[in-house]
Design an enzyme around this catalytic site. Structure first.
Site, PDB file in Angstrom:
ATOM      1  CD  GLN A  49      -0.087  -2.052  -2.123  1.00 37.41           C
ATOM      2  OE1 GLN A  49      -0.370  -1.008  -1.393  1.00 37.41           O
ATOM      3  NE2 GLN A  49       0.121  -3.054  -1.616  1.00 37.41           N
ATOM      4  CG  PHE A  50       1.392  -3.636  -9.761  1.00 42.77           C
ATOM      5  CD1 PHE A  50       0.971  -4.859 -10.155  1.00 42.77           C
ATOM      6  CD2 PHE A  50       2.673  -3.323  -9.177  1.00 42.77           C
ATOM      7  CE1 PHE A  50       1.767  -5.899  -9.981  1.00 42.77           C
ATOM      8  CE2 PHE A  50       3.472  -4.161  -9.112  1.00 42.77           C
ATOM      9  CZ  PHE A  50       3.344  -5.418  -9.332  1.00 42.77           C
ATOM     10  CB  THR A  51       0.176  -6.008  -5.150  1.00 46.20           C
ATOM     11  OG1 THR A  51       0.215  -4.886  -4.078  1.00 46.20           O
ATOM     12  CG2 THR A  51       1.409  -6.058  -5.952  1.00 46.20           C
TER      13      THR A  51
END
Length: 149
Positions: free
Chosen positions: A78-80
């Site tokens: 989850q790069f966010t």
């Protein structure tokens, strides 16, 4: 590396209508590699997650780790988690590792987890995923190992 660790009674990841990873009781780990991260950050974060004492003992106190209870580990990229909203309302993700390095570190983290824990499931890197979970407690803990650690 940044993670959000959630104690769950069950969790699954669905991609394109198909379940790609699923666990019963254990931990759902949302994972983000940051620019400058290396294998050392992944190793430190994994060690912390596996030993994190957030499961109840017989007295109802959080004294047991994932390894103590033999629970599942569901790891989802989850790069966010690297979002920066200090410049306005639209998040910037420039702090996240570039996609190739993010994938390498995610794959490394998963491989290391599989070496030391018997039940490891994953999401699908860079996919549009639906994550279903029943947060147990709820217990949700953010963890970060900075790139210079």
């Amino acid at each position: 590396m940044i993670s959000v660790v959630q104690r769950v009674s069950q969790a699954r990841v669905v991609v394109g209508g198909e379940i790609v990873g699923q666990i019963g009781a254990g931990l759902l780990v949302l994972l983000c590699a940051e620019r400058g991260d290396a294998d050392a950050q992944a190793d430190k974060l994994l060690a912390k997650i596996l030993k994190l004492r957030i499961f109840s003992d017989e007295a109802g106190k959080m004294n047991r780790s994932l390894q103590d209870i033999g629970g599942g580990l569901l790891i989802v990229s989850q790069f966010t988690l690297a979002a920066d909203v200090s410049g306005g309302n639209r998040p910037s993700f420039t702090g996240a590792a570039l996609p190739d390095e993010g994938r390498r570190l995610y794959d490394y983290f998963v491989a290391q987890a599989r070496l030391v824990h018997p039940q490891v499931e994953t999401g699908q890197f860079a996919a549009d995923m639906q994550v279903h979970l029943v947060n147990d407690g709820p217990v949700t803990i953010p963890l970060r190992i900075p790139p210079d650690a």
